[in-house]
Design a protein around this motif. Structure first.
Motif, PDB file in Angstrom:
ATOM      1  N   PHE A 161      -1.319   7.487   2.428  1.00  0.00           N
ATOM      2  CA  PHE A 161      -2.320   6.603   1.830  1.00  0.00           C
ATOM      3  C   PHE A 161      -2.587   5.409   2.740  1.00  0.00           C
ATOM      4  CE2 PHE A 161      -3.240   3.003  -1.128  1.00  0.00           C
ATOM      5  CZ  PHE A 161      -4.476   3.438  -1.576  1.00  0.00           C
ATOM      6  N   VAL A 162      -1.540   4.849   3.312  1.00  0.00           N
ATOM      7  CA  VAL A 162      -1.695   3.717   4.237  1.00  0.00           C
ATOM      8  C   VAL A 162      -2.580   4.134   5.412  1.00  0.00           C
ATOM      9  CG1 VAL A 162      -0.508   2.145   5.812  1.00  0.00           C
ATOM     10  CG2 VAL A 162       0.498   2.648   3.584  1.00  0.00           C
TER      11      VAL A 162
ATOM     12  N   SER B 261     -11.715  -6.844   2.559  1.00  0.00           N
ATOM     13  CA  SER B 261     -10.955  -5.638   2.916  1.00  0.00           C
ATOM     14  C   SER B 261      -9.791  -5.954   3.835  1.00  0.00           C
ATOM     15  CB  SER B 261     -11.876  -4.629   3.594  1.00  0.00           C
ATOM     16  OG  SER B 261     -12.886  -4.217   2.718  1.00  0.00           O
TER      17      SER B 261
ATOM     18  N   LEU C 147       0.835  -1.202   0.000  1.00  0.00           N
ATOM     19  CA  LEU C 147       0.000   0.000   0.000  1.00  0.00           C
ATOM     20  C   LEU C 147       0.869   1.251   0.000  1.00  0.00           C
ATOM     21  CD1 LEU C 147      -2.937  -0.718   2.491  1.00  0.00           C
ATOM     22  CD2 LEU C 147      -3.095  -0.339   0.035  1.00  0.00           C
TER      23      LEU C 147
ATOM     24  N   GLU D 137      -4.773   6.525   5.513  1.00  0.00           N
ATOM     25  CA  GLU D 137      -6.143   6.741   5.036  1.00  0.00           C
ATOM     26  C   GLU D 137      -6.885   5.419   4.857  1.00  0.00           C
ATOM     27  OE1 GLU D 137      -5.422   9.031   1.513  1.00  0.00           O
ATOM     28  OE2 GLU D 137      -5.198  10.909   2.639  1.00  0.00           O
ATOM     29  N   MET D 138      -6.191   4.401   4.356  1.00  0.00           N
ATOM     30  CA  MET D 138      -6.821   3.099   4.163  1.00  0.00           C
ATOM     31  C   MET D 138      -7.151   2.447   5.503  1.00  0.00           C
ATOM     32  SD  MET D 138      -7.307   2.561   0.970  1.00  0.00           S
ATOM     33  CE  MET D 138      -7.746   4.287   0.947  1.00  0.00           C
ATOM     34  N   ILE D 139      -6.272   2.602   6.475  1.00  0.00           N
ATOM     35  CA  ILE D 139      -6.531   2.050   7.811  1.00  0.00           C
ATOM     36  C   ILE D 139      -7.730   2.760   8.437  1.00  0.00           C
ATOM     37  CG2 ILE D 139      -5.609   1.868  10.164  1.00  0.00           C
ATOM     38  CD1 ILE D 139      -2.845   1.355   8.826  1.00  0.00           C
ATOM     39  N   THR D 140      -7.777   4.071   8.290  1.00  0.00           N
ATOM     40  CA  THR D 140      -8.907   4.839   8.825  1.00  0.00           C
ATOM     41  C   THR D 140     -10.212   4.432   8.152  1.00  0.00           C
ATOM     42  OG1 THR D 140      -7.483   6.704   9.370  1.00  0.00           O
ATOM     43  CG2 THR D 140      -9.835   7.177   9.127  1.00  0.00           C
ATOM     44  N   LEU D 141     -10.177   4.295   6.844  1.00  0.00           N
ATOM     45  CA  LEU D 141     -11.368   3.880   6.099  1.00  0.00           C
ATOM     46  C   LEU D 141     -11.840   2.500   6.559  1.00  0.00           C
ATOM     47  CD1 LEU D 141     -13.371   4.447   3.787  1.00  0.00           C
ATOM     48  CD2 LEU D 141     -11.715   3.415   2.239  1.00  0.00           C
ATOM     49  N   PHE D 142     -10.917   1.559   6.664  1.00  0.00           N
ATOM     50  CA  PHE D 142     -11.246   0.207   7.109  1.00  0.00           C
ATOM     51  C   PHE D 142     -11.848   0.237   8.514  1.00  0.00           C
ATOM     52  CE2 PHE D 142     -10.037  -3.786   9.237  1.00  0.00           C
ATOM     53  CZ  PHE D 142     -10.611  -4.705   8.378  1.00  0.00           C
TER      54      PHE D 142
END
Length: 66
Positions: free
Chosen positions: A23-24, A64, A15, A26-31
């Motif tokens: 970006f990493v 996910s 990622l 943001e992806m953790i926050t989204l998940f």
């Protein structure tokens, strides 16, 4: 006792290569924000014994998490 790490560092590295450390994050926050709603859906469906709905609710968690 499970001794496997709970975080796949190689996946995080991939990622990071795609979009950087921000970006990493943001992806953790989204998940993290997505999962509670799906768990609630699965629990509600389980209480109603709607096993197909349970499957539909948990499938994106599994996908996910990979």
């Amino acid at each position: 006792m499970n001794t496997e790490p709970c975080i796949d560092v190689a996946a995080l590295d991939k990622l990071s290569e795609l979009g950087g450390i921000k970006f990493v994050g943001e992806m953790i926050t989204l998940f993290s924000s997505f999962i509670p709603g799906k768990i609630t859906e699965a629990c509600d469906a389980g209480k109603a014994q709607d096993w197909k709905a349970v499957g539909r609710a948990v499938h994106p968690i599994r996908s996910s998490a990979r």
